[in-house]
Design an enzyme around this catalytic site. Sequence first.
Site, mmCIF file in Angstrom:
data_model
loop_
_atom_site.group_PDB
_atom_site.id
_atom_site.type_symbol
_atom_site.label_atom_id
_atom_site.label_comp_id
_atom_site.label_asym_id
_atom_site.label_seq_id
_atom_site.Cartn_x
_atom_site.Cartn_y
_atom_site.Cartn_z
ATOM 1 N N GLU A 1 -11.409 -12.554 12.107
ATOM 2 C CA GLU A 1 -11.828 -12.912 10.832
ATOM 3 C C GLU A 1 -11.627 -14.227 10.365
ATOM 4 O O GLU A 1 -12.555 -15.179 10.047
ATOM 5 C CB GLU A 1 -11.178 -12.152 9.990
ATOM 6 C CG GLU A 1 -11.699 -10.518 10.069
ATOM 7 C CD GLU A 1 -10.972 -9.566 9.323
ATOM 8 O OE1 GLU A 1 -9.698 -9.697 8.807
ATOM 9 O OE2 GLU A 1 -11.402 -8.416 9.083
ATOM 10 N N PHE B 1 0.820 -1.243 0.008
ATOM 11 C CA PHE B 1 0.226 0.011 0.003
ATOM 12 C C PHE B 1 0.999 1.395 -0.073
ATOM 13 O O PHE B 1 0.439 2.266 -0.834
ATOM 14 C CB PHE B 1 -0.872 -0.048 1.324
ATOM 15 C CG PHE B 1 -2.117 -0.886 0.897
ATOM 16 C CD1 PHE B 1 -3.085 -0.819 0.309
ATOM 17 C CD2 PHE B 1 -1.813 -2.097 1.924
ATOM 18 C CE1 PHE B 1 -4.164 -1.576 0.203
ATOM 19 C CE2 PHE B 1 -3.015 -3.056 1.750
ATOM 20 C CZ PHE B 1 -3.920 -3.102 0.813
ATOM 21 N N GLY B 2 2.151 1.246 0.852
ATOM 22 C CA GLY B 2 2.863 2.517 0.799
ATOM 23 C C GLY B 2 3.467 2.600 -0.459
ATOM 24 O O GLY B 2 3.302 3.688 -0.976
ATOM 25 N N VAL C 1 15.419 -7.215 -2.088
ATOM 26 C CA VAL C 1 16.561 -6.252 -1.688
ATOM 27 C C VAL C 1 17.345 -6.944 -0.585
ATOM 28 O O VAL C 1 16.538 -7.400 0.389
ATOM 29 C CB VAL C 1 15.991 -4.783 -1.310
ATOM 30 C CG1 VAL C 1 16.976 -4.099 -0.421
ATOM 31 C CG2 VAL C 1 15.550 -4.068 -2.488
ATOM 32 N N GLN D 1 -4.600 2.243 5.760
ATOM 33 C CA GLN D 1 -4.724 3.782 5.621
ATOM 34 C C GLN D 1 -3.163 4.525 5.925
ATOM 35 O O GLN D 1 -3.264 5.191 4.875
ATOM 36 C CB GLN D 1 -5.785 4.434 6.435
ATOM 37 C CG GLN D 1 -7.169 4.093 5.733
ATOM 38 C CD GLN D 1 -7.391 4.691 4.420
ATOM 39 O OE1 GLN D 1 -6.988 5.944 4.150
ATOM 40 N NE2 GLN D 1 -7.888 4.033 3.521
#
Length: 450
Positions: A176, A19-20, A84, A325
């Site tokens: 979940e 996401f980042g 990496v 987020q």
Amino acid sequence: MAEQGTGRRPRVVIVGAGFGGLNAAVGLAKLPVDVTVVDLKNHHTFQPLLYQVALAVLSPGDIAQPIRSILRENTNTEVIMDAVVGFDTVERHVKLKSGAVLIYDYLILATGSTHSYFGKDEWAKIAPGLKTIEDATEIRRRVLLAFELAERQKLETGAHPPLNFVIVGGGPTGVELAGSISDIAKLYMTKDFRHIDPGTAQVLILEGSPYILGAYPEDLQKKAVEQLNALGVRTRTNAHVTDIQPGYVMVGDERVESVCTLWAAGVQASPLGKLIAQSLGIETDRRGSVIVDDHLHPAGHPEVFVLGDLAHFEQDGKQVPGVAQPAMQMGTYAAKRIGLLLEGKGDKQKPFRYFDKGDMATIGRKAAVARIVWPFHANWSGFMAWLTWLTVHIFFLIGFRNRLSVFRQWAYTYVRFRDGVRLIIGSQELPGWDSLASSENQVTKDDSKA
Ligand SMILES: Cc1cc2nc3c(=O)[nH]c(=O)nc-3n(C[C@H](O)[C@H](O)[C@H](O)COP(=O)(O)OP(=O)(O)OC[C@H]3O[C@@H](n4cnc5c(N)ncnc54)[C@H](O)[C@@H]3O)c2cc1C
């Protein structure tokens, strides 16, 4: 920094296309820079829906998409699939496993987090955690295999070991997973087996702290436990797991039998956190996350950004949580900052601030808890929370094709009580099954089956 007059544009190396990293790449698309995105996988994974793959509701292709195709329109961006393995922050090099070296002017590190077995790494083989598509398909294999082996054993011997599933960890992932295992056993599988009753499966969450969903407000914690109990999931708090072996889990001196044990208890930063910290001569926090300043730089290094789960960023005296987020917002911020730094206006940018919209966890097929902060404040539970969860997750899924396919699959599952991806792929061995199957403590009569 690229030298004046050489014609070379500044190069930004982004490590990790989660996401980042992806949000940073998107933000850099129109800037006068060349971007290299390196990831050890060829795909971005939408982790919040991993457990739907693990529990056979969605296919891997529904929640993952090739990084190359996501960034196809970014003409200043290349994608390299490689791991990496090191840094030279003096020469500004990133070292790849293949032996290649990438030179950077700006480095964005966003390699996320990984499971932590609290020093008992040998437990990983017995109790897999959920982080990647490979983990999800392995969990799917084990859960489905337990039912298949029970059916076979019942046919052969007239008895089978109790179908006890144990989940270690009562955070969102544990909750979940537990709700979904119970759902598939009780709702979807009951008509499929002739000798066993899948509905007799028991799901138990073992949580070391006093709380299930400890990061949620108290009223939602209670609602979560109620909803789990309604699905037949049992929860035990203050339950410290002291050993995990094939076929059982030890809680202190007590042995808890388990046909399938899953790990949802601990996370630590990706190992690259420690590597970059060593290279820069700085400290990490105790989980291996890199401590960053108000502009997401490790202290004294404005050419390096650390984002998402790998970053330790504090706001109002608290560490920002390791969820999607903040990672996305940090990615957008870092890209913007690089644009400003190139224009010599870095000092004009306000410090990064995480805009918390709330968080949610699902509990099975139609229940959830949601702490909503934006666009209004509310704590919801039950069906409304589940609908909100569904809408938000479909909206944020990357790629239109995935959104459509996931929505269709969910609607089908929901209306027809079917789940379509119950494939067992790979080995037919289940750790501990043989010893459970030979023990005396067997189920001889399933309530509703002959
Ligand atoms: C099962 C599960 C459920 C979740 N549910 C939710 C939810 O409901 N809501 C929510 O907000 N958050 C949820 N999260 C958390 C959320 O997914 C993470 O906070 C988020 O993915 C962090 O983003 P990131 O960019 O820091 O790292 P990630 O998204 O983890 O991406 C890291 C990337 O780095 C790559 N990488 C790692 N090491 C290397 C290396 N050495 N070289 C090259 N590449 C490397 C990886 O392949 C990966 O693509 C969940 C997480 C999991 C595991």
